[in-house]
Design a protein around this motif. Structure first.
Motif, mmCIF file in Angstrom:
data_model
loop_
_atom_site.group_PDB
_atom_site.id
_atom_site.type_symbol
_atom_site.label_atom_id
_atom_site.label_comp_id
_atom_site.label_asym_id
_atom_site.label_seq_id
_atom_site.Cartn_x
_atom_site.Cartn_y
_atom_site.Cartn_z
ATOM 1 N N PHE A 210 -21.293 14.172 -49.319
ATOM 2 C CA PHE A 210 -22.011 14.883 -48.987
ATOM 3 C C PHE A 210 -22.735 16.145 -49.800
ATOM 4 C CE2 PHE A 210 -24.582 18.514 -47.226
ATOM 5 C CZ PHE A 210 -25.841 17.621 -46.584
ATOM 6 N N GLN A 211 -20.930 16.542 -49.316
ATOM 7 C CA GLN A 211 -20.164 17.965 -50.679
ATOM 8 C C GLN A 211 -20.871 17.554 -52.844
ATOM 9 O OE1 GLN A 211 -19.349 20.659 -49.201
ATOM 10 N NE2 GLN A 211 -18.963 21.696 -51.163
ATOM 11 N N ALA A 212 -20.689 15.913 -53.300
ATOM 12 C CA ALA A 212 -21.703 15.658 -54.321
ATOM 13 C C ALA A 212 -22.473 16.030 -54.258
ATOM 14 C CB ALA A 212 -20.611 14.557 -54.452
ATOM 15 N N LEU A 213 -23.695 15.384 -53.992
ATOM 16 C CA LEU A 213 -24.687 15.603 -53.459
ATOM 17 C C LEU A 213 -25.404 17.366 -53.544
ATOM 18 C CD1 LEU A 213 -26.071 12.005 -51.953
ATOM 19 C CD2 LEU A 213 -26.407 12.779 -53.894
ATOM 20 N N LEU A 214 -24.407 18.154 -52.261
ATOM 21 C CA LEU A 214 -24.784 18.838 -52.086
ATOM 22 C C LEU A 214 -25.536 19.679 -53.736
ATOM 23 C CD1 LEU A 214 -25.243 20.823 -49.822
ATOM 24 C CD2 LEU A 214 -22.994 21.817 -50.326
ATOM 25 N N TRP A 215 -25.288 19.845 -54.254
ATOM 26 C CA TRP A 215 -26.073 21.105 -56.214
ATOM 27 C C TRP A 215 -27.160 19.697 -56.099
ATOM 28 C CZ3 TRP A 215 -27.630 18.508 -60.689
ATOM 29 C CH2 TRP A 215 -26.959 17.213 -60.844
ATOM 30 N N ILE A 216 -27.163 18.686 -56.233
ATOM 31 C CA ILE A 216 -28.768 17.681 -56.370
ATOM 32 C C ILE A 216 -29.936 18.422 -55.512
ATOM 33 C CG2 ILE A 216 -28.230 15.285 -55.894
ATOM 34 C CD1 ILE A 216 -29.706 14.634 -58.204
ATOM 35 N N ILE A 217 -29.335 18.649 -54.415
ATOM 36 C CA ILE A 217 -30.379 18.942 -52.774
ATOM 37 C C ILE A 217 -30.975 19.965 -52.843
ATOM 38 C CG2 ILE A 217 -30.067 19.707 -51.105
ATOM 39 C CD1 ILE A 217 -28.327 16.544 -50.281
ATOM 40 N N ASN A 218 -29.392 21.362 -53.433
ATOM 41 C CA ASN A 218 -30.027 22.487 -53.642
ATOM 42 C C ASN A 218 -30.910 22.769 -55.375
ATOM 43 O OD1 ASN A 218 -28.135 23.331 -51.476
ATOM 44 N ND2 ASN A 218 -27.013 23.594 -52.776
ATOM 45 N N LEU A 219 -30.355 21.427 -55.971
ATOM 46 C CA LEU A 219 -32.072 21.655 -57.281
ATOM 47 C C LEU A 219 -33.265 21.763 -57.065
ATOM 48 C CD1 LEU A 219 -32.040 22.726 -60.070
ATOM 49 C CD2 LEU A 219 -31.225 20.133 -61.039
ATOM 50 N N ASN A 220 -33.504 20.472 -55.971
ATOM 51 C CA ASN A 220 -34.760 19.694 -55.430
ATOM 52 C C ASN A 220 -35.396 21.190 -54.471
ATOM 53 O OD1 ASN A 220 -36.602 18.351 -54.467
ATOM 54 N ND2 ASN A 220 -35.420 17.059 -53.365
ATOM 55 N N LEU A 221 -34.448 21.999 -53.559
ATOM 56 C CA LEU A 221 -35.347 22.569 -53.237
ATOM 57 C C LEU A 221 -35.769 23.713 -53.734
ATOM 58 C CD1 LEU A 221 -32.469 22.239 -49.828
ATOM 59 C CD2 LEU A 221 -35.650 21.682 -50.258
ATOM 60 N N VAL A 222 -34.725 24.247 -54.894
ATOM 61 C CA VAL A 222 -34.842 25.073 -56.060
ATOM 62 C C VAL A 222 -36.135 24.635 -56.812
ATOM 63 C CG1 VAL A 222 -34.264 26.543 -57.727
ATOM 64 C CG2 VAL A 222 -32.774 26.282 -56.231
ATOM 65 N N ILE A 223 -36.480 23.675 -57.175
ATOM 66 C CA ILE A 223 -37.980 23.468 -58.164
ATOM 67 C C ILE A 223 -38.621 23.187 -56.569
ATOM 68 C CG2 ILE A 223 -38.757 21.375 -58.837
ATOM 69 C CD1 ILE A 223 -35.745 20.648 -59.776
ATOM 70 N N LYS A 224 -38.772 23.607 -55.930
ATOM 71 C CA LYS A 224 -39.553 23.599 -54.716
ATOM 72 C C LYS A 224 -39.986 24.736 -54.420
ATOM 73 C CE LYS A 224 -39.246 18.728 -52.598
ATOM 74 N NZ LYS A 224 -39.374 17.936 -51.560
ATOM 75 N N ILE A 225 -38.973 25.800 -54.802
ATOM 76 C CA ILE A 225 -39.405 26.790 -54.069
ATOM 77 C C ILE A 225 -40.154 27.941 -55.276
ATOM 78 C CG2 ILE A 225 -38.580 29.118 -53.832
ATOM 79 C CD1 ILE A 225 -36.259 27.432 -51.496
ATOM 80 N N ALA A 226 -39.519 27.498 -56.616
ATOM 81 C CA ALA A 226 -40.321 27.980 -57.610
ATOM 82 C C ALA A 226 -41.564 27.387 -58.063
ATOM 83 C CB ALA A 226 -38.963 27.816 -59.169
#
Length: 163
Positions: free
Chosen positions: A67-83
């Protein structure tokens, strides 16, 4: 030639308004509703971004080190959606909306693919083994549906009416 106005040929009330379709006020309400949808999506994605980053500290029995290895891509996905929702809140045109929806779906596809390959869960420790199987099947189904929607949105962006 219009049919005679007798009882056998009468249209229901809702059908009588079909001829006035472009005069309905809903045409203008649609834009205001979308703006509130974008604002709501921004708030929800910010909440999910906060919560998803708190999960590693909760020490849940079914979350693995992956999960720690995936956290950055999940965060990137959410930041893309927010932006993207901020852009749509400011600049709401059909072509921009379709392009951002395409970007959202591509980001979602990449995130789902990463979650499928790394699979940071192990439900057999806390629950039954079949939960892992069901989640993997759900991820595969989500990948198929998201892939189809990416193709459809791409063609809609290129060949659709973008006025």
């Amino acid at each position: 030639m219009e049919p005679e106005n007798n009882d056998n040929c009468r249209r229901p009330r809702w059908a009588a308004k079909i001829n006035d379709w472009d005069k309905w006020p809903h045409k203008h309400e649609h834009r205001h509703r979308k703006k509130s949808d974008f604002g709501g999506a921004i708030v929800i994605n910010l909440i999910v971004l906060y919560l998803i980053n708190k999960i590693p500290g909760w020490n849940l029995c079914f979350i693995t080190d992956g999960f720690q290895a995936l956290l950055w891509i999940i965060n990137l996905n959410l930041v893309i959606k927010i932006a993207g929702n901020i852009i749509l809140l400011i600049h709401d045109q059909r072509v921009v909306y379709r392009f951002i929806q395409l970007v959202f779906h591509v980001a979602e596809f990449v995130t789902l693919l990463s979650v499928y390959y790394i699979y940071p869960f192990q439900f057999s420790v806390c629950y039954h083994h079949w939960v892992d199987v069901l989640i993997k099947l759900g991820l595969i189904l989500s990948l198929i549906i998201t892939g189809i929607s990416v193709i459809g949105l791409f063609f809609k962006l290129i060949f659709g009416n973008n006025k």
